[in-house]
Write an enzyme that holds these catalytic residues in place. Structure first.
Site, PDB file in Angstrom:
ATOM      1  N   LEU A 174       0.820  -1.205   0.000  1.00 31.40           N
ATOM      2  CA  LEU A 174       0.000   0.000   0.000  1.00 31.40           C
ATOM      3  C   LEU A 174       0.860   1.263   0.000  1.00 31.40           C
ATOM      4  O   LEU A 174       1.689   1.465   0.886  1.00 31.40           O
ATOM      5  CB  LEU A 174      -0.921   0.001   1.222  1.00 31.40           C
ATOM      6  N   ASP A 175       0.645   2.110  -1.013  1.00 31.45           N
ATOM      7  CA  ASP A 175       1.316   3.404  -1.143  1.00 31.45           C
ATOM      8  C   ASP A 175       2.836   3.299  -1.164  1.00 31.45           C
ATOM      9  O   ASP A 175       3.542   4.252  -0.813  1.00 31.45           O
ATOM     10  CB  ASP A 175       0.882   4.354  -0.011  1.00 31.45           C
ATOM     11  N   GLU A 176       3.364   2.159  -1.593  1.00 34.25           N
ATOM     12  CA  GLU A 176       4.804   1.974  -1.627  1.00 34.25           C
ATOM     13  C   GLU A 176       5.293   1.504  -2.986  1.00 34.25           C
ATOM     14  O   GLU A 176       6.398   0.969  -3.118  1.00 34.25           O
ATOM     15  CB  GLU A 176       5.244   0.986  -0.538  1.00 34.25           C
TER      16      GLU A 176
END
Length: 298
Positions: free
Chosen positions: A241-243
């Site tokens: 997530l978001d990486e």
């Protein structure tokens, strides 16, 4: 090899009748790649109007982006490059310069990113084509109608609703020959399965506070902590997530005089610019993946 400057443009043999293509190449580092590619372009009477190259020191992979003007067809250009593809194991992609990329926008309740993408598309400054906006709230319907873009609202609340929404995303990708999916402040986490299916062609935008200020009202949280810089990150979507691999970021200095509302306005402007730039670079075939990071030929 390292990044190079654009090559000077030279007039083609048949002005007004040529096509311009963008070539991207990824392969293992090896001597002779540029020579082989340039020779193939010469075979089809092509001119190289722009060229960028890079060798990753960590993965030892070679990355190349060229723009080529030629009277030949894309099929003829691909055929001329076939020996180099076989010899060096090139991952080759050929496209027309400036061709609008078919893009599916996923949205929620915020308008700023969607509005900017549609405005830039409509004004001819962003080479995308949006056949559909799909959202989990009806908020964007009026905006989509203003730009004459089809809009669908499907709730993600309730048993099976998120799965049904993602199934509709899959259908839309197939139905409209979608090449890029943009999460324009779509505030839902995609399933690992959908992330895998859209790998390398799904871009997300978020404020720069993550992972520090999660959840609701991040700008108020930032104000309470007295942050001194805010910004935005655009990246490819992955199961982490978001990486995912970062395409573009922007950071702006702020100080104690800014209210939470002012921080939000500044942050949203950063999100607009960052997402727009990431989408533009993707549509222009300027973004190539190098493991967990990106190579961006600006």
């Amino acid at each position: 090899m390292s990044e190079s400057s654009p090559l000077p443009q030279t007039p083609s043999a048949s002005p007004g009748t040529d096509s311009e293509y963008v070539l991207t190449v990824v392969c293992a580092e090896s001597p002779g790649i540029v020579h082989a590619i340039s020779g193939a372009i010469l075979e089809v009477e092509g001119d190289i109007t722009e060229s960028r190259q890079f060798v990753s020191g960590t993965t030892h992979r070679y990355y190349l982006r060229m723009q080529v003007r030629t009277p030949a067809s894309s099929e003829a250009l691909e055929a001329a490059l076939a020996p180099a593809v076989e010899r060096f194991g090139l991952e080759l992609r050929i496209d027309e310069v400036g061709r609008p990329v078919r893009t599916l926008i996923l949205g929620s309740t915020t308008l700023h990113c969607v509005n900017d993408l549609l405005f830039r598309m409509e004004s001819g400054h962003l080479p995308i084509e949006v056949p559909l906006i799909l959202a989990n709230h009806p908020t964007l319907e009026k905006l989509a109608g203003f730009y004459d873009v089809p809009f669908e609202h499907r709730s993600t609340k309730g048993p099976g609703a998120k799965e049904a929404f993602e199934d509709r995303v899959r259908e839309a990708v197939e139905e409209h020959d979608i090449e890029l999916v943009v999460l324009a402040r779509y505030m839902q986490i995609l399933s690992p399965e959908l992330c895998a299916e859209l790998a390398g062609r799904c871009i997300n935008i978020h404020h720069s506070f993550l992972p520090g200020f999660k959840g609701a009202n991040p700008y108020r949280q930032a104000h309470e902590r007295g942050v001194k810089q805010i910004g935005a990150t655009a990246h490819f979507v992955t199961t982490d997530l978001d990486e995912g691999p970062i395409i573009e970021q922007e950071v702006l200095r702020v100080d104690h005089t800014r209210s939470p509302e002012e921080l939000m306005a500044i942050g949203q402007d950063a999100e607009i610019r960052t997402l727009r730039q990431a989408v533009a670079w993707y549509a222009q075939s300027r973004v190539l993946l190098d493991g967990s990071r990106t190579i961006v030929f600006r």
